[in-house]
Design a protein around this motif. Structure first.
Motif, PDB file in Angstrom:
ATOM      1  N   LEU A 206       0.846   1.102 -34.538  1.00  0.00           N
ATOM      2  CA  LEU A 206       1.234   2.722 -34.501  1.00  0.00           C
ATOM      3  C   LEU A 206       2.728   2.388 -34.981  1.00  0.00           C
ATOM      4  O   LEU A 206       3.486   1.467 -34.567  1.00  0.00           O
ATOM      5  CB  LEU A 206       1.175   2.760 -33.058  1.00  0.00           C
ATOM      6  N   SER A 208       6.599   4.117 -35.814  1.00  0.00           N
ATOM      7  CA  SER A 208       7.677   4.825 -35.550  1.00  0.00           C
ATOM      8  C   SER A 208       8.716   5.316 -36.753  1.00  0.00           C
ATOM      9  O   SER A 208       9.011   4.249 -37.341  1.00  0.00           O
ATOM     10  CB  SER A 208       8.267   4.834 -34.207  1.00  0.00           C
ATOM     11  N   HIS A 217       5.654   9.801 -36.000  1.00  0.00           N
ATOM     12  CA  HIS A 217       4.912   8.632 -35.638  1.00  0.00           C
ATOM     13  C   HIS A 217       3.456   8.789 -36.574  1.00  0.00           C
ATOM     14  O   HIS A 217       2.743   9.666 -36.803  1.00  0.00           O
ATOM     15  CB  HIS A 217       4.170   8.721 -34.198  1.00  0.00           C
ATOM     16  N   LEU A 235       0.699  11.535 -36.723  1.00  0.00           N
ATOM     17  CA  LEU A 235       0.378  12.224 -35.712  1.00  0.00           C
ATOM     18  C   LEU A 235       1.402  13.586 -35.520  1.00  0.00           C
ATOM     19  O   LEU A 235       2.449  13.572 -36.221  1.00  0.00           O
ATOM     20  CB  LEU A 235       0.737  11.273 -34.674  1.00  0.00           C
ATOM     21  N   LYS A 242       2.772   7.345 -27.494  1.00  0.00           N
ATOM     22  CA  LYS A 242       1.486   7.449 -28.066  1.00  0.00           C
ATOM     23  C   LYS A 242       0.693   6.138 -27.738  1.00  0.00           C
ATOM     24  O   LYS A 242       1.157   5.052 -27.342  1.00  0.00           O
ATOM     25  CB  LYS A 242       1.793   7.436 -29.576  1.00  0.00           C
ATOM     26  N   VAL A 252      -7.207   7.463 -30.593  1.00  0.00           N
ATOM     27  CA  VAL A 252      -5.884   7.414 -30.597  1.00  0.00           C
ATOM     28  C   VAL A 252      -5.375   8.673 -29.890  1.00  0.00           C
ATOM     29  O   VAL A 252      -5.993   9.791 -29.719  1.00  0.00           O
ATOM     30  CB  VAL A 252      -5.231   8.182 -32.057  1.00  0.00           C
ATOM     31  N   ASP A 253      -4.546   8.482 -28.916  1.00  0.00           N
ATOM     32  CA  ASP A 253      -3.812   9.390 -28.129  1.00  0.00           C
ATOM     33  C   ASP A 253      -2.644  10.038 -28.603  1.00  0.00           C
ATOM     34  O   ASP A 253      -1.562   9.289 -28.614  1.00  0.00           O
ATOM     35  CB  ASP A 253      -3.668   8.766 -26.553  1.00  0.00           C
ATOM     36  N   ASP A 254      -2.447  11.104 -29.015  1.00  0.00           N
ATOM     37  CA  ASP A 254      -1.298  11.814 -29.555  1.00  0.00           C
ATOM     38  C   ASP A 254      -0.453  12.396 -28.420  1.00  0.00           C
ATOM     39  O   ASP A 254      -0.247  13.743 -28.449  1.00  0.00           O
ATOM     40  CB  ASP A 254      -1.439  12.784 -30.726  1.00  0.00           C
ATOM     41  N   GLU A 255       0.013  12.006 -27.425  1.00  0.00           N
ATOM     42  CA  GLU A 255       0.648  12.327 -26.163  1.00  0.00           C
ATOM     43  C   GLU A 255       1.826  13.159 -26.528  1.00  0.00           C
ATOM     44  O   GLU A 255       2.628  12.923 -27.547  1.00  0.00           O
ATOM     45  CB  GLU A 255       1.042  11.379 -25.334  1.00  0.00           C
ATOM     46  N   ASP A 256       2.034  14.388 -25.929  1.00  0.00           N
ATOM     47  CA  ASP A 256       3.141  15.430 -26.144  1.00  0.00           C
ATOM     48  C   ASP A 256       4.249  14.745 -24.983  1.00  0.00           C
ATOM     49  O   ASP A 256       3.984  14.084 -24.350  1.00  0.00           O
ATOM     50  CB  ASP A 256       2.759  16.692 -26.142  1.00  0.00           C
TER      51      ASP A 256
END
Length: 428
Positions: A206, A208, A217, A235, A242, A252-256
């Motif tokens: 992952l 950045s 990301h 993302l 994330k 994958v978790d594309d958290e906000d």
């Protein structure tokens, strides 16, 4: 220098038995592997006489190979017979353990040690004998941006070590040969840095990148042998939290920015295979240690993830939510039986969906089977809390039909004389 460090490692063979523990229920443990079923004599490994640190306390640090389980502690590795708890070997470390991969392919384990402030030594350990196969020192680089938690991401015969203040470096697991170090060229240049590596069936990182003051990301599948990117997926949502939960399949978790979970399954080519239907839950803490997440279970077409509910301020419970991988449709969401119960996913070679349900310290923990279609819970076993309690955030695993529970957090006070670093209980 390598020889000197290896020389100070002391191997102590112990023929005694691990501490016995009793559990409700008995009988034979029957895993789904080809080995003969084990007749378990429940046992535990105490913290007694061992060093302790907050860093090593939070490690998963349990490896399985054949009929042996190895537990990584702050100052040593201890190997025990899976069925009886008899100690097979013990390896003291010259410095504090700060990370251990949970992958034990080919009977080799990978650990990192040093100090809580500087974890800079990586070692390959023969899990059958405790012999150190190789030791390597990570190059110091204070300009490197790495996640604060030490990472050992292992995929096949490659392990990537990402530690603060050191250049991220990949080694061949079998002999310790250095394969590559991380450079800007691996990202194609630009103002980018790695947040995390995740191992398993694939090696995924992952990344950045900062553009005009904003973070973007990307998820990249990496060639383990060279570190080069095989594909890149960008993302979309703004936010820093994330996570890569699984590499088989890639989830994958594309958290906000509000920490709301947005999960997706990626294809082998790095495209969206399925976007999992969103709900009110958020992901909570992603354990970033190089291993696939302990919060996810996959059985056939069902993927289930332990998450925090929208109303988590009013309850101690968490929620396990399940989706169809094919359609992305939400199948169900479940909580524990009481307002204090948390459900901890139990990875298992036997397949299926299992959870370890833990409530208050005096309540009986339970091994629960979850129906993949309906989410209906069936209690497989209940355990004596005096035996099974290993802290508020236990890390369970099912191996050869035996339920192993590792301590997942004792707090700043450290362990007491009755705390266990590892407990083996009847499972399936």
């Amino acid at each position: 220098m390598v020889s000197a460090f290896v020389a100070v490692l002391l191997l102590v063979s112990i023929n005694g038995h691990g501490d016995r523990a009793s559990a409700e229920g008995g009988g034979e443990a029957t895993g789904a592997v080809k080995d003969k079923p084990l007749k378990l004599t429940p046992w535990s490994l105490p913290y007694a006489d061992g060093q302790w640190s907050i860093t090593s306390d939070s490690l998963r640090g349990t490896l399985f190979t054949g009929a042996t389980v190895v537990r990584a502690l702050a100052d040593r590795l201890v190997a025990m017979d899976v069925a009886t708890g008899r100690r097979l070997w013990e390896r003291r470390l010259p410095a504090t353990l700060c990370q251990a991969s949970t992958i034990a392919d080919s009977g080799l384990g990978i650990v990192a040690y040093g100090s809580e402030e500087d974890c800079g030594t990586v070692a390959g350990v023969d899990l059958h004998t405790g012999r150190i196969r190789w030791t390597r020192f990570l190059p110091i680089d204070d300009s490197t941006i790495n996640n604060g938690e030490p990472q050992l991401a292992r995929s096949g015969d490659t392990v990537v070590a990402a530690m603060e203040h050191h250049r991220t470096t990949a080694f061949r697991v079998s002999d310790g040969t250095q394969l590559w170090t991380e450079t800007a060229a691996l990202y194609g240049g630009g103002d980018c840095y790695t947040n995390s590596y995740t191992g398993g069936r694939r090696l995924v990182r992952l990344v950045s990148c900062v553009t005009s003051g904003f973070h973007r990301h990307v998820v990249e599948q990496v060639d383990p042998g060279t570190g080069r990117t095989q594909w890149t997926f960008r993302l979309r949502r703004p936010g820093l939290l994330k996570g890569v939960l699984s590499t088989d399949p890639i989830v994958v978790d594309d958290e906000d920015r509000s920490d709301k979970a947005h999960l997706m399954v990626l294809s082998d080519q790095g495209t969206v295979r399925t976007a999992l239907a969103e709900g009110p839950e958020h992901s909570g803490h992603h354990r970033v240690d190089g291993n696939p997440s302990s919060n996810i279970l996959i059985s056939g077409d069902t993927v289930a993830v332990a998450m925090e509910p929208e109303d988590d301020a009013s309850t101690e419970q968490n929620t396990i939510v399940a989706w169809s991988i094919t359609s992305g449709k939400r199948l169900w969401g479940i909580r524990g039986s009481s307002d204090m119960t948390r459900l901890h996913p139990v990875p298992s070679t036997a397949g299926g969906l299992l959870a370890y349900a833990v409530g208050r310290v005096n309540e009986r923990p339970q091994l629960v089977r979850i129906d993949p279609t309906s989410g209906q819970q069936t209690v497989v076993r209940q355990y004596d809390p005096a035996v099974a309690w290993v802290g508020t955030e236990p890390v369970p695993a099912l191996y050869r039909g035996v339920l192993f529970v590792t301590c997942g957090g004792l707090g700043v006070g450290g362990p007491t004389s009755t705390d266990h670093a590892l407990v083996a209980l009847p499972g399936l």
